[in-house]
Design a protein around this motif. Structure first.
Motif, PDB file in Angstrom:
ATOM      1  N   ALA A  25       0.791  -1.214   0.127  1.00 23.57           N
ATOM      2  CA  ALA A  25      -0.036   0.176   0.114  1.00 23.57           C
ATOM      3  C   ALA A  25       0.849   1.261   0.038  1.00 23.57           C
ATOM      4  N   SER A  26       1.911   1.332   0.820  1.00 23.84           N
ATOM      5  CA  SER A  26       2.887   2.464   0.833  1.00 23.84           C
ATOM      6  C   SER A  26       3.423   2.827  -0.596  1.00 23.84           C
ATOM      7  N   ASN A  27       3.701   1.523  -1.339  1.00 22.52           N
ATOM      8  CA  ASN A  27       4.301   1.707  -2.804  1.00 22.52           C
ATOM      9  C   ASN A  27       3.238   2.526  -3.602  1.00 22.52           C
ATOM     10  N   ILE A  28       2.072   1.843  -3.428  1.00 28.33           N
ATOM     11  CA  ILE A  28       1.036   2.355  -4.454  1.00 28.33           C
ATOM     12  C   ILE A  28       0.554   3.791  -4.234  1.00 28.33           C
ATOM     13  N   GLU A  29       0.521   4.119  -2.803  1.00 33.79           N
ATOM     14  CA  GLU A  29       0.352   5.475  -2.630  1.00 33.79           C
ATOM     15  C   GLU A  29       1.553   6.562  -3.023  1.00 33.79           C
ATOM     16  N   ALA A  30       2.802   5.977  -2.835  1.00 37.84           N
ATOM     17  CA  ALA A  30       3.983   6.988  -3.272  1.00 37.84           C
ATOM     18  C   ALA A  30       3.687   6.993  -4.962  1.00 37.84           C
ATOM     19  N   THR A  31       3.339   6.047  -5.600  1.00 34.77           N
ATOM     20  CA  THR A  31       3.145   6.226  -7.057  1.00 34.77           C
ATOM     21  C   THR A  31       2.032   7.028  -7.612  1.00 34.77           C
ATOM     22  N   LEU A  32       0.825   6.873  -6.595  1.00 33.90           N
ATOM     23  CA  LEU A  32      -0.254   7.701  -6.913  1.00 33.90           C
ATOM     24  C   LEU A  32      -0.125   9.272  -6.768  1.00 33.90           C
ATOM     25  N   LYS A  33       0.837   9.619  -5.867  1.00 31.58           N
ATOM     26  CA  LYS A  33       1.176  10.982  -5.773  1.00 31.58           C
ATOM     27  C   LYS A  33       1.841  11.748  -6.575  1.00 31.58           C
ATOM     28  N   THR A  34       2.425  10.741  -7.545  1.00 28.25           N
ATOM     29  CA  THR A  34       3.189  11.433  -8.895  1.00 28.25           C
ATOM     30  C   THR A  34       2.573  11.556 -10.007  1.00 28.25           C
ATOM     31  N   LYS A 151      -9.238   7.199  -3.183  1.00 27.19           N
ATOM     32  CA  LYS A 151      -8.814   8.450  -2.296  1.00 27.19           C
ATOM     33  C   LYS A 151      -8.149   9.291  -2.994  1.00 27.19           C
ATOM     34  N   TYR A 152      -7.102   8.914  -4.098  1.00 29.08           N
ATOM     35  CA  TYR A 152      -6.584  10.052  -4.973  1.00 29.08           C
ATOM     36  C   TYR A 152      -7.298  10.039  -6.156  1.00 29.08           C
TER      37      TYR A 152
END
Length: 285
Positions: A25-34, A151-152
């Motif tokens: 989930a942390s990896n996914i969220e980091a990607t979605l922020k870019t 969320k994003y």
């Protein structure tokens, strides 16, 4: 006195994730922020034949056939660099593993390759590919993926496809519009002491699997690939997609017994009706 040293028992395997749900989930969220290019631009954008290339040992024997392949090539994980070193430039490289071990696949990115990278991959992958062509895909099945997309505000597709890049690759290229699909280096078993085209990223445990009286050396995770193929191949066929499996190994042998096209030598093929053709057994000492 004549009792065998081991008995064959029906295979019952329990599978799990190599990484925690929280790390993924942390990896996914980091990607979605870019800022990124989404895979949706490739849906139904292609046509014609495609080769999905894995890292199975059979690729060492037949890679040269891809030099004259009339279609695009999607190389999974280590297969990309393997082909590049032999003068074959894949159109695409696909990776969806969520572990830092995949960084070895990105030591020498190529400007002519488009990298299809799952949002679950570690942020270091995207750092290594800065300045190169990258398309982000969401590979379904992770616990928190859907809620993070919501969320994003990302209304983007999620793609199923099992536990390995090569089986995920089957559904990815189908969504892109390719037909037929050729599979290379998708073995699902070892060849002698070899586990992959190069050194495995992990220490491999080994066991023996029997199907239709033919015995294969495998790692336990490879049996999941076999289950994935059994699940994914029939709906692809129902959608009119032709599958051709090249090389030798447990998965090509399975494909042969299920009636898919292979290039197995005649002496390794199964003819006539065989009972329980896809039942796997493991040896219990």
């Amino acid at each position: 006195m004549n009792a065998p040293d081991f008995a064959w028992l029906p295979l019952k395997a329990k599978y799990g994730l190599a990484n925690s749900d929280e790390d993924i989930a942390s990896n996914i969220e980091a990607t979605l922020k870019t800022e990124y290019r989404g895979f949706q631009e490739l849906i139904e954008a292609k046509k014609g034949a495609v080769s999905v290339v894995g890292s199975g040992t059979s690729l060492k024997a037949n890679w040269h056939k891809l030099k004259d392949f009339d279609g695009d090539i999607v190389a999974c994980n280590a297969a990309c660099q393997f082909l590049l070193e032999r003068g074959i430039t894949p159109q695409y490289m696909f990776c969806f593993d969520a572990d830092k071990l995949v960084m070895e696949f990105f030591e020498k990115p190529h400007k002519d390759v488009t990298y299809i990278i799952s949002s679950r991959c570690v942020p270091q992958v995207f750092e290594a590919l800065k300045g190169f062509k990258v398309i982000v895909i969401h590979t379904g099945g992770d616990l928190h993926l859907e809620e993070l997309l919501l969320k994003y505000g990302k209304n983007e597709p999620m793609f199923i496809g099992g536990s390995a890049a090569v089986t995920r690759g089957m559904t990815v290229v189908a969504a892109m519009g390719y037909n037929p699909i050729h599979l290379w280096g998708v073995d699902g078993s070892f060849a002698g002491e070899d586990t992959h085209i190069g050194q495995s990223t992990t220490v491999e445990r080994r066991t023996k699997i029997m199907m239709n009286k033919r015995v294969f050396d495998v790692a336990p995770w490879m049996t999941r690939q076999v289950d994935d193929f059994k699940m994914l191949a029939p709906p692809l066929k129902a959608w009119g997609i032709r599958l051709i499996v090249h090389g030798d190994g447990l998965i090509p042998y399975l494909a042969e017994t299920l009636g898919y096209e292979t290039d197995l030598p005649a002496y390794k093929r199964i003819y006539g009706k065989v009972k329980n053709t896809t039942q796997l057994f493991w040896n219990a000492l």
